[in-house]
Design an enzyme around this catalytic site. Structure first.
Site, PDB file in Angstrom:
ATOM      1  N   SER A 294      64.215  -7.498  75.936  1.00 39.78           N
ATOM      2  CA  SER A 294      64.347  -8.930  75.689  1.00 39.78           C
ATOM      3  C   SER A 294      65.723  -9.416  76.080  1.00 39.78           C
ATOM      4  O   SER A 294      66.636  -8.625  76.287  1.00 39.78           O
ATOM      5  CB  SER A 294      64.111  -9.220  74.206  1.00 39.78           C
ATOM      6  OG  SER A 294      62.762  -9.006  73.881  1.00 39.78           O
ATOM      7  N   CYS A 295      65.865 -10.714  76.128  1.00 42.70           N
ATOM      8  CA  CYS A 295      67.121 -11.392  76.435  1.00 42.70           C
ATOM      9  C   CYS A 295      68.264 -10.825  75.614  1.00 42.70           C
ATOM     10  O   CYS A 295      68.109 -10.687  74.418  1.00 42.70           O
ATOM     11  CB  CYS A 295      66.963 -12.876  76.140  1.00 42.70           C
ATOM     12  SG  CYS A 295      68.478 -13.826  76.091  1.00 42.70           S
ATOM     13  N   PRO A 296      69.413 -10.489  76.150  1.00 45.86           N
ATOM     14  CA  PRO A 296      69.772 -10.575  77.562  1.00 45.86           C
ATOM     15  C   PRO A 296      69.588  -9.251  78.311  1.00 45.86           C
ATOM     16  O   PRO A 296      70.200  -9.060  79.363  1.00 45.86           O
ATOM     17  CB  PRO A 296      71.253 -10.944  77.494  1.00 45.86           C
ATOM     18  CG  PRO A 296      71.752 -10.223  76.277  1.00 45.86           C
ATOM     19  CD  PRO A 296      70.573 -10.083  75.335  1.00 45.86           C
ATOM     20  N   GLY A 297      68.747  -8.350  77.789  1.00 49.16           N
ATOM     21  CA  GLY A 297      68.548  -7.018  78.361  1.00 49.16           C
ATOM     22  C   GLY A 297      68.354  -6.963  79.868  1.00 49.16           C
ATOM     23  O   GLY A 297      69.117  -6.291  80.566  1.00 49.16           O
TER      24      GLY A 297
END
Lengths: 78, 210
Positions: free
Chosen positions: A14-17
């Site tokens: 998920s963000c910011p992954g």
């Protein structure tokens, strides 16, 4: 047809992954190298173009794959 | 003939002088202007989980986007960068009490609402794991890795009795308000992450007539 230098698989993240994974991959790359980013985060649809704009890299392709995941092709500019 | 020539040249010379003066004034004005950099500066005032999380997400995303990124930790934000193994900090009972009420490290950060004695944060972290969202302590480590400048505030460190050794590794030297302002001054984006406002259902003491 240019050859993809490296595929960054950020599926499930998920963000910011996905962006962090992409930025890390780009860090050691050469200007002009092509990257393929695979992601499942729906936020990446807006985030990857924004990231490209801020970071000055070029987003060449953005597509939804058959399994509803996302694929992006980025050229390292900055 | 000659009179016409003078009347023609005279306004020209004055306008040239006038122009030069204007250019000088503009140059002086321009030298006072601030050149903004492609940079994010966050003042991390709130140390709760729901404050330190967006702080670290934005800081790491900025760094991953090639922006300069710096986070200035002050007040409750400082407790988020205390080493997890450090229990009680401070020299006097007031500072010690403060540290007991604000357990150090991002791992132990509370939620500013729906804390439920720790059940809230536990739930949040479970959800984060399920959705593969990095937790704030992971994001702080990542920020360090990506070159985000993590800077503690000297004054609040003194106030809360926090020593440099109480804080996690990888931080920059503590700075003061003027340096923090300098960090914000040239940043195209600067944010102040604070605590949530008191909810309408819990009016402030003054409003209740206390």
């Amino acid at each position: 047809m240019d050859v993809i230098t490296r595929t960054v698989d950020a599926k499930g993240q998920s963000c910011p992954g996905p962006l962090v994974a992409l930025a890390r991959a780009l860090k050691d790359a050469r200007t002009g190298d092509l990257f393929e980013l695979l992601a499942t985060d729906p936020g990446s649809r807006s985030d990857v173009p924004s990231w490209a704009e801020i970071s000055g890299n070029e987003l060449l392709e953005a597509e939804v794959l058959d399994d509803d995941s996302f694929r992006y092709v980025i050229r390292k500019v900055a | 003939m000659s009179t016409t020539a003078t009347t023609e040249t005279e306004p020209e010379t004055t306008s040239l002088a006038d122009l030069l003066q204007r250019v000088e004034a503009l140059e002086a004005e321009r030298s006072k202007q601030i050149k903004k950099k492609n940079k994010l500066t966050i003042i991390a005032w709130g140390g709760n989980l729901d404050q330190i999380w967006p702080t670290t997400i934005l800081a790491t995303t900025a760094a991953a986007s090639g922006m300069e990124s710096s986070v200035f930790f002050t007040f409750w934000g400082l407790f988020a960068i205390v080493k997890p193994e450090v229990r009680i900090t401070g020299d006097n009972w007031m500072q010690k009490m403060m540290s007991v009420m604000n357990p150090g490290s991002a791992q132990k950060a509370k939620l500013s609402r729906y804390h439920f004695g720790g059940a809230g944060p536990a739930m949040f972290k479970k959800l984060a794991r399920d959705h593969q969202v990095a937790t704030p302590d992971e994001l702080i480590a990542l920020a360090n890795d990506l070159g985000v400048r993590l800077i503690p505030c000297q004054m609040t460190m003194d106030l809360l009795g926090l020593k440099r050794d109480d804080l996690i590794d990888g931080l920059e030297e503590p700075i003061g308000a003027a340096t923090a302002l300098a960090e914000m001054r040239d940043a195209a984006v600067s944010l102040f992450i604070s605590r949530r406002r008191r909810s309408a259902s819990r009016p402030a003491l003054a409003e209740r007539g206390c």
